[in-house]
Design a protein around this motif. Structure first.
Motif, PDB file in Angstrom:
ATOM      1  N   SER A  17      11.673   8.926   2.163  1.00 36.15           N
ATOM      2  CA  SER A  17      11.591   7.622   2.827  1.00 36.15           C
ATOM      3  C   SER A  17      11.341   6.543   1.780  1.00 36.15           C
ATOM      4  CB  SER A  17      10.418   7.659   3.828  1.00 36.15           C
ATOM      5  OG  SER A  17      10.212   6.405   4.438  1.00 36.15           O
ATOM      6  N   GLY A  20      10.511   6.310  -2.489  1.00 40.91           N
ATOM      7  CA  GLY A  20      10.846   7.635  -3.021  1.00 40.91           C
ATOM      8  C   GLY A  20      12.298   7.996  -2.766  1.00 40.91           C
ATOM      9  N   GLY A  38       8.464  16.037   1.235  1.00 40.66           N
ATOM     10  CA  GLY A  38       8.042  15.213   2.355  1.00 40.66           C
ATOM     11  C   GLY A  38       7.011  15.976   3.146  1.00 40.66           C
ATOM     12  N   SER A  43      11.599  15.184   8.398  1.00 36.15           N
ATOM     13  CA  SER A  43      11.873  14.184   7.353  1.00 36.15           C
ATOM     14  C   SER A  43      12.627  14.798   6.175  1.00 36.15           C
ATOM     15  CB  SER A  43      10.581  13.507   6.890  1.00 36.15           C
ATOM     16  OG  SER A  43       9.755  14.417   6.206  1.00 36.15           O
ATOM     17  N   ASP A  61       2.851  19.452   1.296  1.00 37.27           N
ATOM     18  CA  ASP A  61       1.784  18.504   1.616  1.00 37.27           C
ATOM     19  C   ASP A  61       1.142  18.026   0.312  1.00 37.27           C
ATOM     20  OD1 ASP A  61      -0.479  17.116   2.433  1.00 37.27           O
ATOM     21  OD2 ASP A  61      -0.903  18.492   4.092  1.00 37.27           O
ATOM     22  N   GLY A  90       2.569   8.751  -0.487  1.00 41.19           N
ATOM     23  CA  GLY A  90       1.391   7.947  -0.207  1.00 41.19           C
ATOM     24  C   GLY A  90       1.324   7.525   1.246  1.00 41.19           C
ATOM     25  N   VAL A  91       0.126   7.207   1.685  1.00 36.46           N
ATOM     26  CA  VAL A  91      -0.078   6.675   3.034  1.00 36.46           C
ATOM     27  C   VAL A  91      -0.931   5.416   2.929  1.00 36.46           C
ATOM     28  CG1 VAL A  91       0.116   8.876   4.259  1.00 36.46           C
ATOM     29  CG2 VAL A  91      -2.114   8.149   3.396  1.00 36.46           C
ATOM     30  N   ASP A 112      -3.208   9.781  -1.664  1.00 40.61           N
ATOM     31  CA  ASP A 112      -2.789   8.790  -2.663  1.00 40.61           C
ATOM     32  C   ASP A 112      -3.417   9.009  -4.040  1.00 40.61           C
ATOM     33  OD1 ASP A 112      -1.727   7.818  -0.309  1.00 40.61           O
ATOM     34  OD2 ASP A 112      -2.421   5.762  -0.576  1.00 40.61           O
ATOM     35  N   ASN A 136       2.767   6.035  -8.642  1.00 47.28           N
ATOM     36  CA  ASN A 136       3.022   4.825  -7.872  1.00 47.28           C
ATOM     37  C   ASN A 136       1.681   4.213  -7.458  1.00 47.28           C
ATOM     38  OD1 ASN A 136       3.987   2.811  -6.253  1.00 47.28           O
ATOM     39  ND2 ASN A 136       5.543   4.072  -5.277  1.00 47.28           N
ATOM     40  N   THR A 137       1.293   3.134  -8.149  1.00 51.13           N
ATOM     41  CA  THR A 137       0.033   2.466  -7.802  1.00 51.13           C
ATOM     42  C   THR A 137       0.339   1.360  -6.781  1.00 51.13           C
ATOM     43  OG1 THR A 137       0.180   1.074  -9.792  1.00 51.13           O
ATOM     44  CG2 THR A 137      -1.107   3.100  -9.958  1.00 51.13           C
ATOM     45  N   LYS A 155      -5.683   3.474  -5.254  1.00 53.54           N
ATOM     46  CA  LYS A 155      -4.685   3.031  -6.236  1.00 53.54           C
ATOM     47  C   LYS A 155      -5.343   2.621  -7.552  1.00 53.54           C
ATOM     48  CE  LYS A 155      -1.029   3.626  -3.599  1.00 53.54           C
ATOM     49  NZ  LYS A 155      -0.008   4.643  -3.906  1.00 53.54           N
ATOM     50  N   PRO A 181       4.129  -1.565  -7.266  1.00 48.88           N
ATOM     51  CA  PRO A 181       4.920  -2.452  -6.406  1.00 48.88           C
ATOM     52  C   PRO A 181       4.046  -3.477  -5.694  1.00 48.88           C
ATOM     53  CG  PRO A 181       5.295  -0.103  -5.886  1.00 48.88           C
ATOM     54  CD  PRO A 181       4.060  -0.196  -6.733  1.00 48.88           C
ATOM     55  N   GLY A 182       4.638  -4.635  -5.471  1.00 46.78           N
ATOM     56  CA  GLY A 182       4.094  -5.569  -4.484  1.00 46.78           C
ATOM     57  C   GLY A 182       4.611  -5.155  -3.119  1.00 46.78           C
ATOM     58  N   PRO A 183       4.356  -5.990  -2.086  1.00 46.80           N
ATOM     59  CA  PRO A 183       4.826  -5.644  -0.745  1.00 46.80           C
ATOM     60  C   PRO A 183       6.339  -5.402  -0.733  1.00 46.80           C
ATOM     61  CG  PRO A 183       3.388  -7.560  -0.696  1.00 46.80           C
ATOM     62  CD  PRO A 183       3.640  -7.265  -2.141  1.00 46.80           C
ATOM     63  N   THR A 184       6.713  -4.216  -0.277  1.00 43.92           N
ATOM     64  CA  THR A 184       8.095  -3.757  -0.359  1.00 43.92           C
ATOM     65  C   THR A 184       8.517  -3.269   1.022  1.00 43.92           C
ATOM     66  OG1 THR A 184       7.673  -3.070  -2.644  1.00 43.92           O
ATOM     67  CG2 THR A 184       9.605  -2.115  -1.579  1.00 43.92           C
TER      68      THR A 184
HETATM   69  N1  LIG Z   1       5.830  -0.384   0.559  1.00 47.80           N
HETATM   70  C1  LIG Z   1       4.963  -1.087  -0.154  1.00 47.80           C
HETATM   71  O1  LIG Z   1       4.773  -2.292   0.075  1.00 47.80           O
HETATM   72  C2  LIG Z   1       4.210  -0.436  -1.269  1.00 47.80           C
HETATM   73  C3  LIG Z   1       3.525  -1.276  -2.177  1.00 47.80           C
HETATM   74  C4  LIG Z   1       2.812  -0.674  -3.200  1.00 47.80           C
HETATM   75  C5  LIG Z   1       2.796   0.704  -3.350  1.00 47.80           C
HETATM   76  N2  LIG Z   1       3.478   1.473  -2.455  1.00 47.80           N
HETATM   77  C6  LIG Z   1       3.408   2.928  -2.631  1.00 47.80           C
HETATM   78  O2  LIG Z   1       4.701   3.476  -2.646  1.00 47.80           O
HETATM   79  C7  LIG Z   1       4.632   4.847  -2.255  1.00 47.80           C
HETATM   80  C8  LIG Z   1       5.742   5.121  -1.263  1.00 47.80           C
HETATM   81  O3  LIG Z   1       5.516   4.327  -0.117  1.00 47.80           O
HETATM   82  P1  LIG Z   1       6.688   3.692   0.758  1.00 47.80           P
HETATM   83  O4  LIG Z   1       6.349   2.273   0.924  1.00 47.80           O
HETATM   84  O5  LIG Z   1       8.007   4.097   0.261  1.00 47.80           O
HETATM   85  O6  LIG Z   1       6.316   4.373   2.171  1.00 47.80           O
HETATM   86  P2  LIG Z   1       7.058   5.375   3.152  1.00 47.80           P
HETATM   87  O7  LIG Z   1       8.445   4.911   3.393  1.00 47.80           O
HETATM   88  O8  LIG Z   1       6.138   5.517   4.292  1.00 47.80           O
HETATM   89  O9  LIG Z   1       7.133   6.732   2.324  1.00 47.80           O
HETATM   90  C9  LIG Z   1       5.996   7.517   2.098  1.00 47.80           C
HETATM   91  C10 LIG Z   1       6.443   8.860   1.577  1.00 47.80           C
HETATM   92  O10 LIG Z   1       5.277   9.652   1.315  1.00 47.80           O
HETATM   93  C11 LIG Z   1       5.417  10.882   2.008  1.00 47.80           C
HETATM   94  N3  LIG Z   1       4.118  11.416   2.396  1.00 47.80           N
HETATM   95  C12 LIG Z   1       3.115  10.802   3.059  1.00 47.80           C
HETATM   96  N4  LIG Z   1       2.094  11.652   3.248  1.00 47.80           N
HETATM   97  C13 LIG Z   1       2.467  12.838   2.699  1.00 47.80           C
HETATM   98  C14 LIG Z   1       1.858  14.102   2.567  1.00 47.80           C
HETATM   99  N5  LIG Z   1       0.626  14.358   3.045  1.00 47.80           N
HETATM  100  N6  LIG Z   1       2.534  15.078   1.941  1.00 47.80           N
HETATM  101  C15 LIG Z   1       3.770  14.851   1.458  1.00 47.80           C
HETATM  102  N7  LIG Z   1       4.403  13.683   1.545  1.00 47.80           N
HETATM  103  C16 LIG Z   1       3.756  12.682   2.162  1.00 47.80           C
HETATM  104  C17 LIG Z   1       6.259  10.573   3.212  1.00 47.80           C
HETATM  105  O11 LIG Z   1       6.837  11.779   3.678  1.00 47.80           O
HETATM  106  P3  LIG Z   1       7.283  11.952   5.236  1.00 47.80           P
HETATM  107  O12 LIG Z   1       8.311  10.891   5.473  1.00 47.80           O
HETATM  108  O13 LIG Z   1       7.805  13.312   5.262  1.00 47.80           O
HETATM  109  O14 LIG Z   1       6.027  11.760   6.025  1.00 47.80           O
HETATM  110  C18 LIG Z   1       7.279   9.623   2.602  1.00 47.80           C
HETATM  111  O15 LIG Z   1       8.292  10.322   1.930  1.00 47.80           O
HETATM  112  C19 LIG Z   1       3.223   5.064  -1.706  1.00 47.80           C
HETATM  113  O16 LIG Z   1       2.434   5.724  -2.679  1.00 47.80           O
HETATM  114  C20 LIG Z   1       2.729   3.653  -1.492  1.00 47.80           C
HETATM  115  O17 LIG Z   1       1.340   3.555  -1.566  1.00 47.80           O
HETATM  116  C21 LIG Z   1       4.177   0.942  -1.416  1.00 47.80           C
END
Ligand SMILES: NC(=O)c1ccc[n+]([C@@H]2O[C@H](COP(=O)([O-])OP(=O)(O)OC[C@H]3O[C@@H](n4cnc5c(N)ncnc54)[C@H](OP(=O)(O)O)[C@@H]3O)[C@@H](O)[C@H]2O)c1
Length: 250
Positions: A17, A20, A38, A43, A61, A90-91, A112, A136-137, A155, A181-184
């Motif tokens: 997702s 990633g 995942g 997923s 996991d 990450g969550v 995380d 990924n912070t 983070k 990343p910033g908000p993405t």
């Molecule tokens: N989006 C932003 O604004 C942003 C900003 C800064 C940093 N980040 C970081 O970027 C990273 C990716 O986030 P995203 O925004 O791309 O979110 P996302 O679309 O929700 O993707 C999160 C990914 O992490 C996986 N995941 C979550 N919990 C897991 C677990 N317990 N075991 C294995 N996989 C797990 C999910 O797998 P499933 O789909 O299978 O659940 C998914 O592939 C995270 O570390 C997040 O903190 C995001």
């Protein structure tokens, strides 16, 4: 096509997702043999469909030492030494200090922060010479945002881990860096029990604070990860590359 990762074996955790998935796609376009993880069968099946030519999509996991060890051992046995790892799973669980639940705090810290720590531990004996690890912070690790206590702390811990890993692994030629990343625009904001429209509105409300005037796209982050993962960043180690449209600079 430049094929910056030609023939390389790459792991992307949380590759089903958002950031990633975009990074796994870009790694494949650049010639890598890619494995993604995942959290559910559904997923990982979606990732297989979205990424034709992917080596494996596996449920693993991020919180489980046994899962990551088994995956890394299988990769070593079937694919050889591992060249690149993007430890991205990450969550996000929001909640003010007064109201956040202990269960949410534990989940965020486990996925995380402890997750990448477990993964790095598992990977070290199986890394190729010159391997690159990217964590990924988030820009949340350098600003105070209401409701993001656990996430920001996780983070920030991850940022610290990059420095420790650099001190330990750079002398062996292994580079560890972070992308921040910033908000993405990814599904992460809507996975917090928040309705999708509300999550989108919250993300959009940040736009006026972003000098480039937009949210990030997963591909913006993927390109930065590719840089850190590839030989282009051969002398970059222990760094955190901020990709936030300028949000944290003004
Ligand atoms: N989006 C932003 O604004 C942003 C900003 C800064 C940093 N980040 C970081 O970027 C990273 C990716 O986030 P995203 O925004 O791309 O979110 P996302 O679309 O929700 O993707 C999160 C990914 O992490 C996986 N995941 C979550 N919990 C897991 C677990 N317990 N075991 C294995 N996989 C797990 C999910 O797998 P499933 O789909 O299978 O659940 C998914 O592939 C995270 O570390 C997040 O903190 C995001």
């Amino acid at each position: 096509m430049s094929e910056k990762l030609s023939g390389k074996v790459a792991l992307v955790t949380g590759g089903t997702s958002g950031i990633g998935l975009a990074t796994a796609r870009l790694f494949m376009e650049e010639g890598a043999r890619v494995v993604v993880t995942g959290s559910s069968e559904a997923s990982v099946a979606q990732a297989r469909a979205a990424l034709p030519g992917l080596v494996w999509a596996r449920v693993s996991d991020a919180r489980s030492d046994a899962d990551i060890k088994a995956l890394v051992q299988d990769m070593r046995a079937e694919l050889g030494l591992i060249d690149v790892a993007f430890l991205n799973a990450g969550v996000l669980r929001g909640g003010s200090l007064a109201q956040a639940s202990e269960a949410d705090f534990d989940e965020v810290l486990d996925v995380d922060l402890k997750g990448p720590w477990l993964a790095m531990r598992a990977l070290i004996p199986h890394l190729a010479p010159g391997a690159s690890i990217v964590l990924n912070t988030s820009v949340a690790n350098e600003r105070g945002w209401p409701g993001l206590g656990a996430y920001s702390a996780a983070k920030a811990g991850l940022r610290a881990l990059v420095r420790t890993a650099t001190a330990e692994l750079a002398p062996q030629g292994i580079r560890v860096n972070a992308v921040s990343p910033g908000p993405t625009l990814t599904p992460i904001f809507g996975r917090n029990g928040v309705p999708a429209e509300q999550a989108e509105a919250a993300a959009n409300s940040l736009i006026p604070r972003i000098p480039l005037g937009r949210l990030g796209q997963p591909e913006d982050i993927a390109k930065a990860v590719l840089f850190l993962a590839s030989g282009d960043a051969a002398f970059v180690v222990g760094a955190e590359l901020v990709v936030d449209g300028g949000l944290s600079q003004v």
